[in-house]
Write a protein that holds these residues in place. Structure first.
Motif, PDB file in Angstrom:
ATOM      1  N   MET A  72       0.834  -1.202   0.000  1.00 49.69           N
ATOM      2  CA  MET A  72       0.000   0.000   0.000  1.00 49.69           C
ATOM      3  C   MET A  72       0.874   1.260   0.000  1.00 49.69           C
ATOM      4  SD  MET A  72      -3.165   0.761  -0.241  1.00 49.69           S
ATOM      5  CE  MET A  72      -4.073  -0.658   0.340  1.00 49.69           C
ATOM      6  N   VAL A  73       1.950   1.255   0.769  1.00 54.02           N
ATOM      7  CA  VAL A  73       2.863   2.399   0.784  1.00 54.02           C
ATOM      8  C   VAL A  73       3.442   2.616  -0.611  1.00 54.02           C
ATOM      9  CG1 VAL A  73       5.120   3.180   1.639  1.00 54.02           C
ATOM     10  CG2 VAL A  73       3.394   2.321   3.245  1.00 54.02           C
ATOM     11  N   GLU A  74       3.847   1.548  -1.258  1.00 54.01           N
ATOM     12  CA  GLU A  74       4.406   1.668  -2.608  1.00 54.01           C
ATOM     13  C   GLU A  74       3.363   2.177  -3.597  1.00 54.01           C
ATOM     14  OE1 GLU A  74       5.990  -2.274  -3.079  1.00 54.01           O
ATOM     15  OE2 GLU A  74       7.817  -1.770  -1.960  1.00 54.01           O
ATOM     16  N   ALA A  75       2.123   1.766  -3.424  1.00 51.63           N
ATOM     17  CA  ALA A  75       1.049   2.265  -4.299  1.00 51.63           C
ATOM     18  C   ALA A  75       0.809   3.750  -4.061  1.00 51.63           C
ATOM     19  CB  ALA A  75      -0.233   1.468  -4.056  1.00 51.63           C
ATOM     20  N   LEU A  76       0.783   4.155  -2.794  1.00 50.51           N
ATOM     21  CA  LEU A  76       0.550   5.569  -2.485  1.00 50.51           C
ATOM     22  C   LEU A  76       1.709   6.446  -2.938  1.00 50.51           C
ATOM     23  CD1 LEU A  76      -1.196   5.233   0.985  1.00 50.51           C
ATOM     24  CD2 LEU A  76      -2.235   5.966  -1.179  1.00 50.51           C
ATOM     25  N   GLU A  77       2.908   5.884  -3.035  1.00 48.63           N
ATOM     26  CA  GLU A  77       4.027   6.636  -3.612  1.00 48.63           C
ATOM     27  C   GLU A  77       3.711   7.010  -5.058  1.00 48.63           C
ATOM     28  OE1 GLU A  77       7.858   4.704  -1.241  1.00 48.63           O
ATOM     29  OE2 GLU A  77       7.338   3.963  -3.217  1.00 48.63           O
ATOM     30  N   LYS A  78       2.988   6.145  -5.727  1.00 58.15           N
ATOM     31  CA  LYS A  78       2.704   6.370  -7.139  1.00 58.15           C
ATOM     32  C   LYS A  78       1.443   7.198  -7.363  1.00 58.15           C
ATOM     33  CE  LYS A  78       5.033   2.083  -8.036  1.00 58.15           C
ATOM     34  NZ  LYS A  78       4.835   0.644  -8.011  1.00 58.15           N
ATOM     35  N   ILE A  79       0.403   6.988  -6.543  1.00 53.88           N
ATOM     36  CA  ILE A  79      -0.866   7.665  -6.837  1.00 53.88           C
ATOM     37  C   ILE A  79      -1.427   8.465  -5.667  1.00 53.88           C
ATOM     38  CG2 ILE A  79      -1.473   5.941  -8.574  1.00 53.88           C
ATOM     39  CD1 ILE A  79      -3.621   4.924  -6.545  1.00 53.88           C
ATOM     40  N   GLY A  80      -0.749   8.450  -4.522  1.00 49.29           N
ATOM     41  CA  GLY A  80      -1.277   9.137  -3.348  1.00 49.29           C
ATOM     42  C   GLY A  80      -1.247  10.647  -3.474  1.00 49.29           C
ATOM     43  N   ASP A  81      -2.119  11.286  -2.718  1.00 50.30           N
ATOM     44  CA  ASP A  81      -2.135  12.747  -2.664  1.00 50.30           C
ATOM     45  C   ASP A  81      -2.237  13.172  -1.197  1.00 50.30           C
ATOM     46  OD1 ASP A  81      -4.883  12.531  -1.947  1.00 50.30           O
ATOM     47  OD2 ASP A  81      -5.481  12.651  -4.045  1.00 50.30           O
ATOM     48  N   SER A  82      -2.483  14.438  -0.974  1.00 49.12           N
ATOM     49  CA  SER A  82      -2.456  14.965   0.399  1.00 49.12           C
ATOM     50  C   SER A  82      -3.482  14.300   1.314  1.00 49.12           C
ATOM     51  CB  SER A  82      -2.672  16.476   0.389  1.00 49.12           C
ATOM     52  OG  SER A  82      -3.944  16.794  -0.144  1.00 49.12           O
ATOM     53  N   ARG A  83      -4.519  13.721   0.746  1.00 48.05           N
ATOM     54  CA  ARG A  83      -5.529  13.069   1.579  1.00 48.05           C
ATOM     55  C   ARG A  83      -4.988  11.828   2.282  1.00 48.05           C
ATOM     56  NH1 ARG A  83      -9.900  12.216  -2.774  1.00 48.05           N
ATOM     57  NH2 ARG A  83      -7.989  11.763  -3.897  1.00 48.05           N
ATOM     58  N   ALA A  84      -3.842  11.338   1.858  1.00 49.68           N
ATOM     59  CA  ALA A  84      -3.238  10.152   2.474  1.00 49.68           C
ATOM     60  C   ALA A  84      -2.330  10.502   3.648  1.00 49.68           C
ATOM     61  CB  ALA A  84      -2.451   9.373   1.428  1.00 49.68           C
ATOM     62  N   ILE A  85      -2.037  11.765   3.858  1.00 47.94           N
ATOM     63  CA  ILE A  85      -1.048  12.164   4.862  1.00 47.94           C
ATOM     64  C   ILE A  85      -1.396  11.648   6.257  1.00 47.94           C
ATOM     65  CG2 ILE A  85      -0.034  14.144   6.085  1.00 47.94           C
ATOM     66  CD1 ILE A  85      -0.020  15.611   3.352  1.00 47.94           C
ATOM     67  N   LEU A  86      -2.607  11.867   6.723  1.00 49.21           N
ATOM     68  CA  LEU A  86      -2.968  11.458   8.091  1.00 49.21           C
ATOM     69  C   LEU A  86      -2.847   9.952   8.292  1.00 49.21           C
ATOM     70  CD1 LEU A  86      -5.993  13.804   8.861  1.00 49.21           C
ATOM     71  CD2 LEU A  86      -3.640  13.984   9.702  1.00 49.21           C
ATOM     72  N   THR A  87      -3.279   9.185   7.318  1.00 49.23           N
ATOM     73  CA  THR A  87      -3.183   7.728   7.427  1.00 49.23           C
ATOM     74  C   THR A  87      -1.732   7.285   7.449  1.00 49.23           C
ATOM     75  OG1 THR A  87      -5.284   7.505   6.261  1.00 49.23           O
ATOM     76  CG2 THR A  87      -3.897   5.539   6.386  1.00 49.23           C
ATOM     77  N   VAL A  88      -0.907   7.881   6.609  1.00 52.04           N
ATOM     78  CA  VAL A  88       0.503   7.503   6.546  1.00 52.04           C
ATOM     79  C   VAL A  88       1.225   7.941   7.828  1.00 52.04           C
ATOM     80  CG1 VAL A  88       2.656   7.776   5.250  1.00 52.04           C
ATOM     81  CG2 VAL A  88       0.490   7.481   4.033  1.00 52.04           C
ATOM     82  N   GLN A  89       0.849   9.076   8.384  1.00 52.96           N
ATOM     83  CA  GLN A  89       1.426   9.487   9.670  1.00 52.96           C
ATOM     84  C   GLN A  89       1.070   8.486  10.763  1.00 52.96           C
ATOM     85  OE1 GLN A  89      -0.256  13.439   9.934  1.00 52.96           O
ATOM     86  NE2 GLN A  89       1.669  14.396   9.299  1.00 52.96           N
ATOM     87  N   ARG A  90      -0.165   7.998  10.733  1.00 55.01           N
ATOM     88  CA  ARG A  90      -0.580   6.989  11.708  1.00 55.01           C
ATOM     89  C   ARG A  90       0.241   5.711  11.549  1.00 55.01           C
ATOM     90  NH1 ARG A  90      -5.973   4.328  11.239  1.00 55.01           N
ATOM     91  NH2 ARG A  90      -5.707   2.670  12.719  1.00 55.01           N
ATOM     92  N   LEU A  91       0.462   5.300  10.304  1.00 59.24           N
ATOM     93  CA  LEU A  91       1.294   4.131  10.040  1.00 59.24           C
ATOM     94  C   LEU A  91       2.700   4.350  10.587  1.00 59.24           C
ATOM     95  CD1 LEU A  91       1.894   1.390   8.746  1.00 59.24           C
ATOM     96  CD2 LEU A  91       2.279   2.597   6.579  1.00 59.24           C
ATOM     97  N   GLN A  92       3.235   5.530  10.366  1.00 61.72           N
ATOM     98  CA  GLN A  92       4.573   5.845  10.855  1.00 61.72           C
ATOM     99  C   GLN A  92       4.655   5.691  12.375  1.00 61.72           C
ATOM    100  OE1 GLN A  92       5.994   9.964  10.449  1.00 61.72           O
ATOM    101  NE2 GLN A  92       7.873   9.129   9.580  1.00 61.72           N
ATOM    102  N   ARG A  93       3.645   6.175  13.082  1.00 59.43           N
ATOM    103  CA  ARG A  93       3.625   6.036  14.553  1.00 59.43           C
ATOM    104  C   ARG A  93       3.579   4.573  14.968  1.00 59.43           C
ATOM    105  NH1 ARG A  93       0.107  10.403  13.998  1.00 59.43           N
ATOM    106  NH2 ARG A  93      -1.711   9.069  14.253  1.00 59.43           N
ATOM    107  N   GLU A  94       2.761   3.794  14.295  1.00 57.31           N
ATOM    108  CA  GLU A  94       2.634   2.370  14.645  1.00 57.31           C
ATOM    109  C   GLU A  94       3.908   1.592  14.345  1.00 57.31           C
ATOM    110  OE1 GLU A  94       0.156   0.857  16.298  1.00 57.31           O
ATOM    111  OE2 GLU A  94      -0.762   2.842  16.486  1.00 57.31           O
ATOM    112  N   LEU A  95       4.622   1.985  13.303  1.00 57.75           N
ATOM    113  CA  LEU A  95       5.842   1.269  12.925  1.00 57.75           C
ATOM    114  C   LEU A  95       6.967   1.473  13.927  1.00 57.75           C
ATOM    115  CD1 LEU A  95       5.912   1.786   9.060  1.00 57.75           C
ATOM    116  CD2 LEU A  95       5.503  -0.346  10.298  1.00 57.75           C
ATOM    117  N   LYS A  96       6.875   2.504  14.753  1.00 54.14           N
ATOM    118  CA  LYS A  96       7.919   2.736  15.761  1.00 54.14           C
ATOM    119  C   LYS A  96       7.997   1.576  16.740  1.00 54.14           C
ATOM    120  CE  LYS A  96       7.930   7.706  15.455  1.00 54.14           C
ATOM    121  NZ  LYS A  96       7.655   8.983  16.071  1.00 54.14           N
ATOM    122  N   ASN A  97       6.899   0.814  16.871  1.00 56.70           N
ATOM    123  CA  ASN A  97       6.870  -0.321  17.787  1.00 56.70           C
ATOM    124  C   ASN A  97       7.393  -1.609  17.152  1.00 56.70           C
ATOM    125  OD1 ASN A  97       5.586   1.349  19.700  1.00 56.70           O
ATOM    126  ND2 ASN A  97       3.603   0.914  18.784  1.00 56.70           N
TER     127      ASN A  97
END
Length: 124
Positions: A72-97
């Motif tokens: 999904m991250v790789e897909a959003l690199e190709k077609i994502g826009d600003s509406r994906a920012i909050l979700t990706v930030q949430r993923l970033q927080r979860e990945l810290k664990n």
């Protein structure tokens, strides 16, 4: 494999329950076929629908279940826009664990890209 099916398959919550897993599996098989040329080529609901699916993956994130999040991250690199920012930030927080430096780096780069796209979308 036709990436043009992605907007339809990304609406998995609209599928009958018995078809959702098949649709989701098909979607994840198609995501690698996306290219940067698909940016802004799909319906306006596609990115939010992909973010909803990513949110679902975040809820059950574990070291053994990183493959779908990575796709999904790789897909959003190709077609994502600003509406994906909050979700990706949430993923970033979860990945810290979790210990997954490669995906953490991809997510950090994706956030930078989405911020750049946000500026392009609304330069004011």
């Amino acid at each position: 494999q036709v990436p043009e099916a992605i907007p339809f398959l990304a609406q998995t919550d609209r599928f009958p329950v018995r078809l959702r897993e098949t649709a989701t599996k098909s979607l994840y098989q198609l995501l690698p076929t996306l290219t940067p040329a698909h940016y802004r080529a799909f319906s306006k609901e596609t990115v939010p629908n992909l973010c909803n699916l990513l949110s679902h993956e975040i809820r059950r994130l574990s070291p053994s279940k990183l493959e779908r999040a990575t796709l999904m991250v790789e897909a959003l690199e190709k077609i994502g826009d600003s509406r994906a920012i909050l979700t990706v930030q949430r993923l970033q927080r979860e990945l810290k664990n979790l210990v997954c430096p490669e995906l953490q780096a991809k997510v950090a780069n994706l956030l930078l890209l989405l911020e750049e796209r946000k500026i392009q979308e609304d330069p004011c």
